[in-house]
Design a protein around this motif. Structure first.
Motif, PDB file in Angstrom:
ATOM      1  N   ALA A   1      81.876  -9.858  46.760  1.00 26.86           N
ATOM      2  CA  ALA A   1      81.824 -11.298  46.465  1.00 26.86           C
ATOM      3  C   ALA A   1      81.280 -11.535  45.065  1.00 26.86           C
ATOM      4  N   ASP A   2      80.618 -10.490  44.462  1.00 28.04           N
ATOM      5  CA  ASP A   2      80.066 -10.629  43.131  1.00 28.04           C
ATOM      6  C   ASP A   2      80.999 -10.061  42.065  1.00 28.04           C
ATOM      7  N   ALA A   3      82.279  -9.989  42.369  1.00 35.83           N
ATOM      8  CA  ALA A   3      83.240  -9.454  41.397  1.00 35.83           C
ATOM      9  C   ALA A   3      84.010 -10.607  40.753  1.00 35.83           C
ATOM     10  N   CYS A   4      84.276 -10.471  39.455  1.00 33.69           N
ATOM     11  CA  CYS A   4      85.042 -11.492  38.722  1.00 33.69           C
ATOM     12  C   CYS A   4      86.452 -11.591  39.300  1.00 33.69           C
ATOM     13  N   LEU A   5      86.914 -12.818  39.541  1.00 30.86           N
ATOM     14  CA  LEU A   5      88.242 -12.987  40.132  1.00 30.86           C
ATOM     15  C   LEU A   5      89.353 -12.649  39.134  1.00 30.86           C
ATOM     16  N   THR A   6      89.033 -12.648  37.824  1.00 25.89           N
ATOM     17  CA  THR A   6      90.057 -12.346  36.813  1.00 25.89           C
ATOM     18  C   THR A   6      90.161 -10.843  36.554  1.00 25.89           C
ATOM     19  N   CYS A   7      89.022 -10.174  36.319  1.00 20.26           N
ATOM     20  CA  CYS A   7      89.095  -8.747  35.933  1.00 20.26           C
ATOM     21  C   CYS A   7      88.502  -7.808  36.977  1.00 20.26           C
ATOM     22  N   GLY A   8      87.792  -8.353  37.957  1.00 24.37           N
ATOM     23  CA  GLY A   8      87.238  -7.519  39.031  1.00 24.37           C
ATOM     24  C   GLY A   8      85.910  -6.858  38.700  1.00 24.37           C
ATOM     25  N   GLN A   9      85.364  -7.109  37.526  1.00 27.17           N
ATOM     26  CA  GLN A   9      84.085  -6.474  37.165  1.00 27.17           C
ATOM     27  C   GLN A   9      82.897  -7.273  37.726  1.00 27.17           C
ATOM     28  N   PRO A  10      81.692  -6.659  37.770  1.00 29.96           N
ATOM     29  CA  PRO A  10      80.546  -7.348  38.374  1.00 29.96           C
ATOM     30  C   PRO A  10      80.221  -8.662  37.676  1.00 29.96           C
ATOM     31  N   CYS A  11      79.937  -9.691  38.456  1.00 26.60           N
ATOM     32  CA  CYS A  11      79.482 -10.965  37.871  1.00 26.60           C
ATOM     33  C   CYS A  11      78.891 -11.834  38.963  1.00 26.60           C
ATOM     34  N   GLN A  12      78.148 -12.844  38.550  1.00 28.93           N
ATOM     35  CA  GLN A  12      77.446 -13.687  39.511  1.00 28.93           C
ATOM     36  C   GLN A  12      78.233 -14.936  39.878  1.00 28.93           C
ATOM     37  N   SER A  13      79.381 -15.162  39.232  1.00 29.75           N
ATOM     38  CA  SER A  13      80.167 -16.360  39.558  1.00 29.75           C
ATOM     39  C   SER A  13      81.625 -15.945  39.738  1.00 29.75           C
ATOM     40  N   GLU A  14      82.538 -16.923  39.726  1.00 23.87           N
ATOM     41  CA  GLU A  14      83.940 -16.580  39.960  1.00 23.87           C
ATOM     42  C   GLU A  14      84.551 -15.826  38.786  1.00 23.87           C
ATOM     43  N   GLN A  15      84.062 -16.135  37.565  1.00 23.42           N
ATOM     44  CA  GLN A  15      84.626 -15.484  36.386  1.00 23.42           C
ATOM     45  C   GLN A  15      83.497 -14.886  35.538  1.00 23.42           C
ATOM     46  N   CYS A  16      83.696 -13.675  35.062  1.00 23.48           N
ATOM     47  CA  CYS A  16      82.618 -13.014  34.304  1.00 23.48           C
ATOM     48  C   CYS A  16      82.554 -13.538  32.867  1.00 23.48           C
ATOM     49  N   GLY A  17      81.429 -13.219  32.201  1.00 19.88           N
ATOM     50  CA  GLY A  17      81.207 -13.683  30.828  1.00 19.88           C
ATOM     51  C   GLY A  17      82.296 -13.187  29.885  1.00 19.88           C
ATOM     52  N   TYR A  18      82.767 -11.964  30.102  1.00 16.66           N
ATOM     53  CA  TYR A  18      83.806 -11.413  29.223  1.00 16.66           C
ATOM     54  C   TYR A  18      85.094 -12.233  29.351  1.00 16.66           C
ATOM     55  N   CYS A  19      85.530 -12.508  30.564  1.00 19.39           N
ATOM     56  CA  CYS A  19      86.790 -13.246  30.752  1.00 19.39           C
ATOM     57  C   CYS A  19      86.665 -14.677  30.215  1.00 19.39           C
ATOM     58  N   ARG A  20      85.472 -15.282  30.397  1.00 19.93           N
ATOM     59  CA  ARG A  20      85.272 -16.635  29.842  1.00 19.93           C
ATOM     60  C   ARG A  20      85.344 -16.593  28.323  1.00 19.93           C
ATOM     61  N   LEU A  21      84.727 -15.573  27.741  1.00 24.12           N
ATOM     62  CA  LEU A  21      84.713 -15.409  26.277  1.00 24.12           C
ATOM     63  C   LEU A  21      86.136 -15.248  25.744  1.00 24.12           C
ATOM     64  N   ILE A  22      86.899 -14.392  26.396  1.00 27.37           N
ATOM     65  CA  ILE A  22      88.267 -14.117  25.927  1.00 27.37           C
ATOM     66  C   ILE A  22      89.149 -15.349  26.123  1.00 27.37           C
ATOM     67  N   GLU A  23      88.944 -16.052  27.232  1.00 25.75           N
ATOM     68  CA  GLU A  23      89.756 -17.263  27.479  1.00 25.75           C
ATOM     69  C   GLU A  23      89.497 -18.312  26.401  1.00 25.75           C
TER      70      GLU A  23
END
Ligand code: SF4
Length: 303
Positions: free
Chosen positions: A273-295
């Motif tokens: 449940a702590d995995a990013c829905l976009t890349c699957g890496q560990p995160c505390q919300s639906e999308q990780c900091g990396y995917c938000r940054l790239i978006e």
């Protein structure tokens, strides 16, 4: 000045231990410190290959050198951050190190992947460069380790790095970060690559001495984005404390690690449940900091 162990001429005075060592005894001491960190932290064993993150600086190249001497199987990983001449020279240093020792090296370049360097990506997403850089490094270390089948990623963070991070976390009372700060970050039963810092017992000064004594060619210039970075202010402050009270950094950080288990509850285990829905890496919300940054940077990213 004589070596405390063998009485030959000393090459390095070590005020924090109130001693001095010759070349051979110093290197013997340093390798034992790294092996102690690996064994105490149950970081890794000799059976599985280790991915070593190498920036081109003295600490990470020295770490790679030490792990080989200690008999570990290693592969290097270099991220080219796309910061002009600094990144070009850094990569050259890493490639030279790997070629002269016939070692496998994996490289990943931001310019090739995104058409932008980390500074432009940070700017496009309105983030400080070092904050974006840290987020991207964490993502790629983990991604490449998992894709290439490495259970562990080792980084060259030394005692000065960890003590400065601790001071920063304490000054802002960043309790969640204090809770997580450790030389070993769990792999959560093999779901993620374990992150380890085998140099956490050794200060920058001793790592620089090791690199020089072993004629390791490394990039001496600091990253141009480090100007004014808070971590450097914290390091300067700690250096002044160390000068006045040798061993202060060691007591500060290793004392923290000892007290941590008593003072902070164990962090909750990472779950699916702590995995990013976009890349699957560990995160505390639906999308990780990396995917938000790239978006956020998408409009500038060419691929
Ligand atoms: Fe990245 Fe900042 Fe370090 Fe440069 S100084 S390598 S931008 S974290």
């Amino acid at each position: 000045m004589k070596c405390r162990k063998c009485k030959k001429p000393a090459v390095l005075k070590m005020p924090r231990h109130n001693t001095a060592f010759c070349d051979v005894c110093f290197q013997d001491y340093l390798l034992k410190q790294v092996q102690k960190a690996i064994s105490d932290g149950k970081m890794f064993l000799k059976e599985a290959p280790i991915l070593v993150a190498v920036s081109g600086g003295k600490d990470s190249l020295a770490l790679w050198d030490i792990l080989i001497k200690l008999g570990y199987e290693t592969v290097g990983l270099h991220l080219n951050l796309g910061i002009g001449a600094y990144s070009a020279t850094s990569q050259q240093m890493v490639e030279k190190f790997a070629q002269t020792r016939n070692l496998r090296l994996i490289t990943h370049g931001y310019q090739e992947s995104y058409g932008l360097g980390v500074v432009e990506i940070a700017k496009a997403s309105a983030r400080p460069a070092c904050s974006a850089c840290g987020t991207m490094k964490r993502h790629h270390f983990n991604r490449i380790a998992i894709e290439e089948g490495f259970p562990v990623v080792a980084t060259g963070h030394n005692l000065d790095d960890e003590a400065a991070r601790l001071l920063g976390n304490l000054l802002k009372w960043q309790v969640p970060y204090l809770e997580k700060q450790s030389p070993v970050l769990s792999d959560d039963n093999g779901k993620w690559a374990k992150k380890v810092k085998p140099l956490y017992r050794l200060p920058e000064r001793e790592m620089a001495a090791y690199a020089i004594l072993n004629r390791i060619d490394y990039i001496v210039e600091e990253c141009p984005m480090s100007n004014g970075a808070k971590a450097f202010t914290y390091k300067e402050t700690l250096n002044r404390l160390e000068e006045a009270s040798p061993g202060a950094k060691h007591q500060f950080y290793l004392g923290f690690l000892k007290q941590k288990e008593k003072s902070f509850p164990s962090p909750p285990p990472v779950t699916d449940a702590d995995a990013c829905l976009t890349c699957g890496q560990p995160c505390q919300s639906e999308q990780c900091g990396y995917c938000r940054l790239i978006e956020r940077s998408t409009s500038l990213i060419v691929s």
